[in-house]
Design an enzyme around this catalytic site. Sequence first.
Site, PDB file in Angstrom:
ATOM      1  N   ASP A 182       0.854  -1.184   0.000  1.00  0.00           N
ATOM      2  CA  ASP A 182       0.000   0.000   0.000  1.00  0.00           C
ATOM      3  C   ASP A 182       0.893   1.238   0.000  1.00  0.00           C
ATOM      4  O   ASP A 182       1.836   1.325   0.783  1.00  0.00           O
ATOM      5  CB  ASP A 182      -0.876  -0.009   1.258  1.00  0.00           C
ATOM      6  CG  ASP A 182      -2.309   0.343   0.949  1.00  0.00           C
ATOM      7  OD1 ASP A 182      -2.524   1.444   0.419  1.00  0.00           O
ATOM      8  OD2 ASP A 182      -3.198  -0.470   1.236  1.00  0.00           O
ATOM      9  N   ASP A 277      -3.166   4.494  -2.312  1.00  0.00           N
ATOM     10  CA  ASP A 277      -4.290   4.970  -1.507  1.00  0.00           C
ATOM     11  C   ASP A 277      -4.813   6.327  -1.986  1.00  0.00           C
ATOM     12  O   ASP A 277      -4.021   7.249  -2.200  1.00  0.00           O
ATOM     13  CB  ASP A 277      -3.814   5.087  -0.047  1.00  0.00           C
ATOM     14  CG  ASP A 277      -4.943   5.300   0.923  1.00  0.00           C
ATOM     15  OD1 ASP A 277      -5.803   4.419   1.021  1.00  0.00           O
ATOM     16  OD2 ASP A 277      -4.967   6.358   1.587  1.00  0.00           O
ATOM     17  N   GLU A 335      -6.351   3.461  -5.874  1.00  0.00           N
ATOM     18  CA  GLU A 335      -7.648   3.513  -5.214  1.00  0.00           C
ATOM     19  C   GLU A 335      -8.236   4.875  -5.537  1.00  0.00           C
ATOM     20  O   GLU A 335      -7.657   5.901  -5.184  1.00  0.00           O
ATOM     21  CB  GLU A 335      -7.514   3.339  -3.699  1.00  0.00           C
ATOM     22  CG  GLU A 335      -8.862   3.150  -3.044  1.00  0.00           C
ATOM     23  CD  GLU A 335      -9.045   3.890  -1.742  1.00  0.00           C
ATOM     24  OE1 GLU A 335      -9.992   3.577  -1.019  1.00  0.00           O
ATOM     25  OE2 GLU A 335      -8.259   4.810  -1.444  1.00  0.00           O
ATOM     26  N   HIS A 406     -11.177  -3.767   3.014  1.00  0.00           N
ATOM     27  CA  HIS A 406     -11.132  -3.430   4.440  1.00  0.00           C
ATOM     28  C   HIS A 406     -11.935  -2.181   4.780  1.00  0.00           C
ATOM     29  O   HIS A 406     -11.948  -1.750   5.923  1.00  0.00           O
ATOM     30  CB  HIS A 406      -9.672  -3.223   4.849  1.00  0.00           C
ATOM     31  CG  HIS A 406      -9.071  -2.041   4.144  1.00  0.00           C
ATOM     32  ND1 HIS A 406      -8.921  -1.994   2.771  1.00  0.00           N
ATOM     33  CD2 HIS A 406      -8.623  -0.846   4.612  1.00  0.00           C
ATOM     34  CE1 HIS A 406      -8.400  -0.818   2.444  1.00  0.00           C
ATOM     35  NE2 HIS A 406      -8.205  -0.108   3.541  1.00  0.00           N
ATOM     36  N   ASP A 407     -12.560  -1.567   3.780  1.00  0.00           N
ATOM     37  CA  ASP A 407     -13.300  -0.323   3.996  1.00  0.00           C
ATOM     38  C   ASP A 407     -14.809  -0.488   3.896  1.00  0.00           C
ATOM     39  O   ASP A 407     -15.535   0.508   3.904  1.00  0.00           O
ATOM     40  CB  ASP A 407     -12.883   0.730   2.951  1.00  0.00           C
ATOM     41  CG  ASP A 407     -11.502   1.292   3.220  1.00  0.00           C
ATOM     42  OD1 ASP A 407     -11.045   1.221   4.367  1.00  0.00           O
ATOM     43  OD2 ASP A 407     -10.884   1.803   2.261  1.00  0.00           O
TER      44      ASP A 407
HETATM   45  O1  ISL Z   1     -14.010   8.726  -0.432  1.00  0.00           O
HETATM   46  C1  ISL Z   1     -14.658   8.083   0.306  1.00  0.00           C
HETATM   47  C2  ISL Z   1     -16.120   8.172   0.274  1.00  0.00           C
HETATM   48  O2  ISL Z   1     -16.525   8.691  -0.951  1.00  0.00           O
HETATM   49  C3  ISL Z   1     -14.093   7.132   1.264  1.00  0.00           C
HETATM   50  O3  ISL Z   1     -14.532   5.899   0.797  1.00  0.00           O
HETATM   51  C4  ISL Z   1     -12.585   7.189   1.318  1.00  0.00           C
HETATM   52  O4  ISL Z   1     -12.070   7.881   0.284  1.00  0.00           O
HETATM   53  C5  ISL Z   1     -11.994   5.851   1.266  1.00  0.00           C
HETATM   54  O5  ISL Z   1     -12.428   5.176   2.391  1.00  0.00           O
HETATM   55  C6  ISL Z   1     -10.476   5.946   1.227  1.00  0.00           C
HETATM   56  O6  ISL Z   1      -9.895   4.800   1.747  1.00  0.00           O
HETATM   57  C7  ISL Z   1      -8.519   4.723   1.856  1.00  0.00           C
HETATM   58  O7  ISL Z   1      -7.928   5.851   2.461  1.00  0.00           O
HETATM   59  C8  ISL Z   1      -8.264   6.099   3.828  1.00  0.00           C
HETATM   60  C9  ISL Z   1      -8.176   4.846   4.706  1.00  0.00           C
HETATM   61  O8  ISL Z   1      -8.815   5.083   5.920  1.00  0.00           O
HETATM   62  C10 ISL Z   1      -8.794   3.647   4.043  1.00  0.00           C
HETATM   63  O9  ISL Z   1      -8.640   2.496   4.836  1.00  0.00           O
HETATM   64  C11 ISL Z   1      -8.156   3.509   2.689  1.00  0.00           C
HETATM   65  O10 ISL Z   1      -8.538   2.348   2.013  1.00  0.00           O
HETATM   66  C12 ISL Z   1      -7.309   7.125   4.319  1.00  0.00           C
HETATM   67  O11 ISL Z   1      -6.002   6.719   4.093  1.00  0.00           O
END
Ligand code: ISL
Length: 626
Positions: A182, A277, A335, A406-407
């Site tokens: 990551d 990320d 992402e 994981h989100d």
């Molecule tokens: O953008 C969002 C909603 O529209 C959220 O979904 C967010 O952008 C997304 O969760 C981003 O995730 C990533 O970055 C975060 C971290 O907490 C997450 O675990 C990761 O996957 C911040 O680094």
Amino acid sequence: MSQKINYQSKIKDVLALPIGHDVLNRLFIQTGLPFFLLKNPLFLNTKIKTLMRLTKKQLPVSFYRTVVNLVNSTLEQPLEDQPPIVKAWWKEAVFYQIYPRSFMDINHDGIGDIQGIISKLDVLKDLGIDGLWLSPIYDSPNDDNGYDIRNYHEILADFGTMADVEELLVELKKRDMKIIMDLVVNHTSDEHPWFQAALAGDKEKQGYYFFRKQPNNWTSFFSGPAWKYFEELDLYALKLFSDKQFDLNWDNPQVRQEVADIVSFWLDKGIDGFRMDVINYISKAPGLPDGQEDIGKLIGFTGMEHYFYGPNLQTYLQELRRDVFKPYQAFSVGETPGIGMQLSKLLTGDYQQTMDLTFSFDHLETPGHVRFEDYEYDLEFYKYYMTENQKAFGNHYWMSLFVDNHDNPRFISKIDKYHRHRDVLAKAVNLILLTLRGTPFLYQGQEIGMTNNDFETMDELRDVESLNKYQELLDQGVSKDEAFQTVLSGTRDHARTPMQWNNQRFGGFSTTTPWLVGDQDLQSTNVDYQQKEPHSIYNFTKQLIALRKDSALVYGDVEFLHEKTKGLWVYKRTDETEEFLIEINLTATYQQRKVMNEDYELVLSNVRGQHPQLQPYQANLYRRLP
Ligand code: ISL
Ligand code: CA
């Protein structure tokens, strides 16, 4: 050349531009407006100016002005499709995402670790996995479980040491498996030396972040404003995520150089690439202008239009790819929340040299619904979304295929809350992911049908997003019980409970109480049991992965049949040598068959025995007879 959009332009002109297409689709997803409108000539020929008049009471001119500016910011079009497909290892691979904290705890301190991962590589190899994606393992104060990095060159002590990582790389090589890590470089932890120096008054390091006298109106993804005030400087700093995650200023060439150094450091170690990320957030509009409030209300976060596809995004990423990724032939998946189909194409076209894949999230909620909401996900929408995307992604483009990470709460639990159909549904979902065109990313636990967790109180949750959300709801006057129910619908902790290896206490993850305790069926939802049980989700998934290898399921064309038939999904995967036919019942009720079986042999099904009708969530994979 594309035409610039103004108020005289028609909806179809907006739709014809990549940002226009994605923004309009986002609007439909957010509001739940029916998608057929986007194919209706009357609607398509409506002028923006007419819409402005019709919605005068609901939406101010500033809303339309912002959307029009946004759409005009990128007039570039993705290239028309052309054969041949350029083959690549990552197009043929099946990836598996590991959330290290919850995967396997070898030293029994309740926290997963790198030695734990090494101890399970044979299981992953047995399943047929080609590549791993590891959520962050770098040194971090763990405010957001490692997505807040303090030192990019060190390993978090909870997880082990750099020597453990080097051992992991050796063990992976032995098994001919790849690994991506990551890369979290939209922000750092507030405990990173750069930020600490900035706070101590170092002007150069202040230039690594966004410090301002006055905050703007942007909001954080983890509740509240996107700014934190620092008395010692009398300045605010930008933080799109938690109070301990500060956004880096990528417009500063020094920051870009630092990132390039981090990437090189890890590629030198021998990893195969990165999952990047929130990488689409790195380029913010100059001057950080206020966000349009109505857009903010609509999508739940104010300001996003100023950074979800910023002015220098492509340039910065192309620079990074050219200088660092390219020499190592490294792979990259970004992402990219908020990026839809057309912008994904602009970011991943193989001629474009920006990145290889995106993770877009538009398929994770039924339109009109949000994650923190208790509702039943509609697989019919997944079919619609995937059909559109699979048709649009031709030879120059490649999709990532995933539903769990994981989100997000577990996908199968969103569809079937009470888990009445857990076994068939988990198999159906895995069959879809492994038979469409693209690179599948399975998330730990998906191979054994892990579900949402029965958390009973707020005390059991750990995620900063959930804790902040709960507090925000209480502050708004919502009752404790109601706030908990809301958090429970969307909490990321559902997917973060420990991996279940056997039916022992804590599922064999640890002998000590884990950092986050799961409370799911342990009898059959564990790897040991399912490896031995021939008809398990694990073995079904394993068979699918094996079937997919070197078959038409990788590069073969995809063709959809009976598209209009509700509740049913039928598609073919064909190349010069073979043809597969896939038939899935998307509902919990019986469905009429559409496929005549004479020309095909059944290769795999999640339902045993012959039935005149398709059983709930039945998924069949056929191969055409010679
Ligand atoms: O953008 C969002 C909603 O529209 C959220 O979904 C967010 O952008 C997304 O969760 C981003 O995730 C990533 O970055 C975060 C971290 O907490 C997450 O675990 C990761 O996957 C911040 O680094
Ligand atoms: Ca441990």
